[in-house]
Design an enzyme around this catalytic site. Sequence first.
Site, short mmCIF file in Angstrom:
data_model
loop_
_atom_site.label_atom_id
_atom_site.label_comp_id
_atom_site.label_asym_id
_atom_site.label_seq_id
_atom_site.Cartn_x
_atom_site.Cartn_y
_atom_site.Cartn_z
N LYS A 137 -13.61 -3.74 50.97
CA LYS A 137 -14.17 -2.58 50.91
C LYS A 137 -15.70 -2.76 51.40
CE LYS A 137 -16.73 -0.27 46.96
NZ LYS A 137 -17.08 -0.30 45.84
N GLY A 140 -23.74 2.97 39.38
CA GLY A 140 -24.53 2.68 38.19
C GLY A 140 -25.14 3.72 37.39
N GLY A 194 -20.66 6.03 40.34
CA GLY A 194 -21.36 7.38 39.72
C GLY A 194 -20.56 7.77 38.44
N THR A 205 -19.02 -0.19 36.07
CA THR A 205 -20.06 -0.15 35.01
C THR A 205 -19.50 0.86 33.74
OG1 THR A 205 -21.72 -0.47 36.63
CG2 THR A 205 -22.43 0.08 34.45
#
Length: 257
Positions: free
Chosen positions: A96, A157, A185, A207
């Site tokens: 990634k 985040g 997001g 998160t």
Amino acid sequence: MLNLYGHKFSSRLMLGTAQYPSPAILRDAIHKSNTEIVTVSLRRETAGGKQGGQFWQFLKELDITVLPNTAGCYTVKEAVTTAKLARDLFKTSWIKLEIIGNPDTLQPNVFSLVEAAKILNSEGFKIFAYTTDDLIVAEKLLDVGCQVIMPWCAPIGSAKGPHNTDGLRSIRAYLPDVTLVIDAGIGRPSHATVAMELGYDAVLLNTAVAKAADPVLMAEAFSKAIQAGRMGYKAGILEARNVAVPSTPIIGKAVFS
């Protein structure tokens, strides 16, 4: 089925492995999410020393596909070097690719991203490119050999959810045959549902689960939300209208004179 570089997966949820309260909670969250792919930062592994090695062993015992990332890299050189180290450590050509341009917004440096992607593709890497919601950048990444594009829906985040659905919808419309994964997001299950309703192939998040009051329950919630969004997209979602349209037929309605 989700097809990633010739490999097929049942789950359309990818899960990050950072910030969990404990390894046990991470393990349970992975199980409840039904994910088959987790992302791992190479810097966590190398900087953690013995602890990092234990974490890698922990992941291997879960028998799950690991997608290493170049999180924390700010230059092409850093990203390319990190990707090569990750290939040696995790024994995979998957990476990634992240190159950050601003330390406050964590926005991707798309110019360096394309340059690094070109280099890594030439060396046999299978790249998952973390980028913005810019269609032209996505097309440039495809031009240099990327097969999986990962647009953000909001800053990393931030938990704001999709803030440019028109841009995301445009990428999907112009690249109908490309594997697209929403990354960064996402804050709540409904955000993931929206992403899937737009026709995206998968969602990667961290998160929102790791920092939830109950990460295990939240992982399950996201799993179901993504399934619901995908089913809705496949079923054919009714487009919004600016005027009211009656849903009750008037055939057979009594006429009074």
